[in-house]
Enzyme design. Structure first.
Site, PDB file in Angstrom:
ATOM      1  CB  SER A 138      58.148 -13.602  -2.287  1.00  0.00           C
ATOM      2  OG  SER A 138      56.933 -12.983  -1.871  1.00  0.00           O
ATOM      3  CG  HIS A 141      62.382 -15.045  -2.313  1.00  0.00           C
ATOM      4  ND1 HIS A 141      62.043 -16.439  -2.811  1.00  0.00           N
ATOM      5  CD2 HIS A 141      61.427 -14.925  -1.641  1.00  0.00           C
ATOM      6  CE1 HIS A 141      60.804 -16.710  -2.489  1.00  0.00           C
ATOM      7  NE2 HIS A 141      60.465 -15.871  -1.785  1.00  0.00           N
ATOM      8  CE  LYS A 177      60.829 -19.357   0.150  1.00  0.00           C
ATOM      9  NZ  LYS A 177      60.038 -18.347   0.954  1.00  0.00           N
TER      10      LYS A 177
HETATM   11  C1  LIG Z   1      58.806 -18.259   1.837  1.00  0.00           C
HETATM   12  C2  LIG Z   1      59.114 -17.017   2.616  1.00  0.00           C
HETATM   13  C3  LIG Z   1      58.848 -16.779   3.981  1.00  0.00           C
HETATM   14  C4  LIG Z   1      58.509 -18.127   4.912  1.00  0.00           C
HETATM   15  O1  LIG Z   1      59.643 -19.152   4.993  1.00  0.00           O
HETATM   16  P1  LIG Z   1      59.366 -20.488   5.292  1.00  0.00           P
HETATM   17  O2  LIG Z   1      60.622 -20.928   5.939  1.00  0.00           O
HETATM   18  O3  LIG Z   1      58.806 -21.217   4.005  1.00  0.00           O
HETATM   19  O4  LIG Z   1      58.113 -20.435   6.385  1.00  0.00           O
HETATM   20  C5  LIG Z   1      59.193 -15.633   4.583  1.00  0.00           C
HETATM   21  N1  LIG Z   1      59.182 -14.449   3.743  1.00  0.00           N
HETATM   22  C6  LIG Z   1      59.484 -14.708   2.653  1.00  0.00           C
HETATM   23  C7  LIG Z   1      59.677 -13.443   1.825  1.00  0.00           C
HETATM   24  C8  LIG Z   1      59.255 -15.614   1.858  1.00  0.00           C
HETATM   25  O5  LIG Z   1      59.327 -15.905   0.487  1.00  0.00           O
END
Ligand SMILES: *Cc1c(COP(=O)(O)O)cnc(C)c1O
Length: 389
Positions: A175, A203, A235
């Protein structure tokens, strides 16, 4: 009592204090933030779907039929046919038997890891894994062995010298770095040492792999190689929520055991229906992914020519490495003065000495937006000699 005020003060002195900005527009390149127009390069809305008219229409059209609130948890009376339809859509999208929908990725990771490992078991975790994976490991009460980032020799050594139930957890696309985990090697190691591999591809979905099917598909791997894959919908999908995909048995097990699934209210069903539309849009978004790739290539070439240090990434996550927290803040501020918004990422989100600007690209950025970013980076370099190079 602890001196909370002094801790806050110390954070300020170390350049680690965090604060929030108020956004007054949808997620899109041109935003209004704290009353001022900015061009944003820090959203995870990689495909520009967070403000997509078709996805918005799906939610709006659903509302009269589904109502607004989730009402109760999935196991009481909150499991709407909209959620179920989304799960079936996601199972097909990931090529798995089954999928389970969670309210957030944070909760999916906490719930899945703590359900699949417990006291006496061992979890192997990449040093740069997302905070939610780390917290899932802690919650599980298993022994946690962290291995250096993507170091397969170290992982093999740890696996070979550990007995009992073993779980290996990793980000698919990291991330804060944007690089991709060596999944084929990891899958082979897990097979050899009888470990269960869990990949969090928050991602990767939408951005990599054929039709945006993620980093597992990107490597041509399947459910035999990576039995459990986690994705988030906030995302690239541009909506909200998360999912775990795997065998029907595994999903059934998680329904019984994952406490962050069981003890929380179901997300508004209309949002789940918007996500069904998003999945379709993600599959059809090859043109957006090609446009993204062009922006990324050009940014890498020209930012490096300006003397900035980038990281080995070809995903939309393109961090500029600065080192100390003050340098990251200074560059962020210099860009902000030129109407460009990129947040500084500092410890503990990244290791000490690796503060950075996490530049992210979206398919809704144009070449003209990228021109503005590069111009601002060039000017900032003059303003902050020694910092940015
Ligand atoms: C953003 C993210 C999460 C959390 O997801 P949300 O739906 O925003 O709580 C989990 N794992 C990774 C690698 C992330 O980048």
């Amino acid at each position: 009592m602890r001196d909370f005020r002094a801790e806050l003060e110390k954070r300020r002195e170390q350049g680690l204090y965090r604060w929030r900005r108020q956004v007054e527009t949808p997620q899109q390149p041109d935003m209004v933030v704290d009353g001022r127009p900015v061009l944003s390069f820090c959203s995870n809305d990689y495909l520009g779907l967070a403000n997509d008219p078709d996805a918005i229409a799906a939610a709006r059209d659903a509302l009269p039929e589904t109502g607004l609130g989730g009402g109760a948890s999935h196991l009481i009376c909150g499991h709407h046919s909209a959620h179920h339809r989304l799960e079936e859509t996601l199972a097909r999208f990931t090529g798995r038997e089954s999928a389970l929908f969670f309210s957030t990725g944070y909760m999916a990771n906490m719930g899945v890891i703590s359900a699949l490992a417990g006291r006496g078991d061992t979890i192997f975790s990449d040093r740069l894994n997302h905070a939610s994976l780390i917290d899932g490991c802690i919650l599980s009460r298993a022994t946690v062995k962290r291995y250096p980032h993507c170091d397969m020799t170290a992982l093999e050594e740890q696996l070979a010298t550990t007995d009992g139930h073993k779980l290996v957890v990793t980000d698919g696309v990291f991330s804060m770095d944007g690089d991709v985990a060596p999944l084929p090697e990891m899958a082979a190691l897990c097979r050899k040492h009888d470990a269960l591999l869990v990949v969090d591809d928050a991602h990767g979905f939408g951005c990599v792999g054929p039709e945006g099917r993620g980093s597992v598909a990107h490597f041509g791997l399947g459910s035999e190689d990576v039995p459990i894959v986690i994705g988030t919908l906030g995302k690239a999908f541009g909506t909200s929520g998360a999912f775990v995909a795997g065998s029907a048995m595994m999903v059934d097990y998680l329904v019984q055991k994952a406490r962050t699934y069981i003890y929380t209210t179901a997300m508004p069903p209309a949002v789940a229906l918007a996500s069904c539309t998003s999945v379709r849009l993600v599959k059809q978004a090859d043109d957006r992914r090609e446009h993204l790739a062009r922006l990324i290539n050009r940014f890498r070439r020209e930012a490096q020519a300006l003397g900035y240090t980038l990281m080995p990434s070809d995903t939309p996550i393109q961090p500029i490495l600065l080192g100390d927290a003050w340098s990251a803040l200074a560059l962020s501020k210099a860009l902000e003065g030129r109407g460009i918004w990129v947040t500084a990422i500092r410890p503990p989100t990244v290791p000490e000495g690796e503060s950075r600007l996490r530049v992210t690209f979206s398919a809704s950025h144009t070449e003209a937006h990228l021109d503005k970013l590069l111009t601002a980076l060039g000017e900032a370099q003059q303003e902050l000699p020694g910092h940015a190079a």
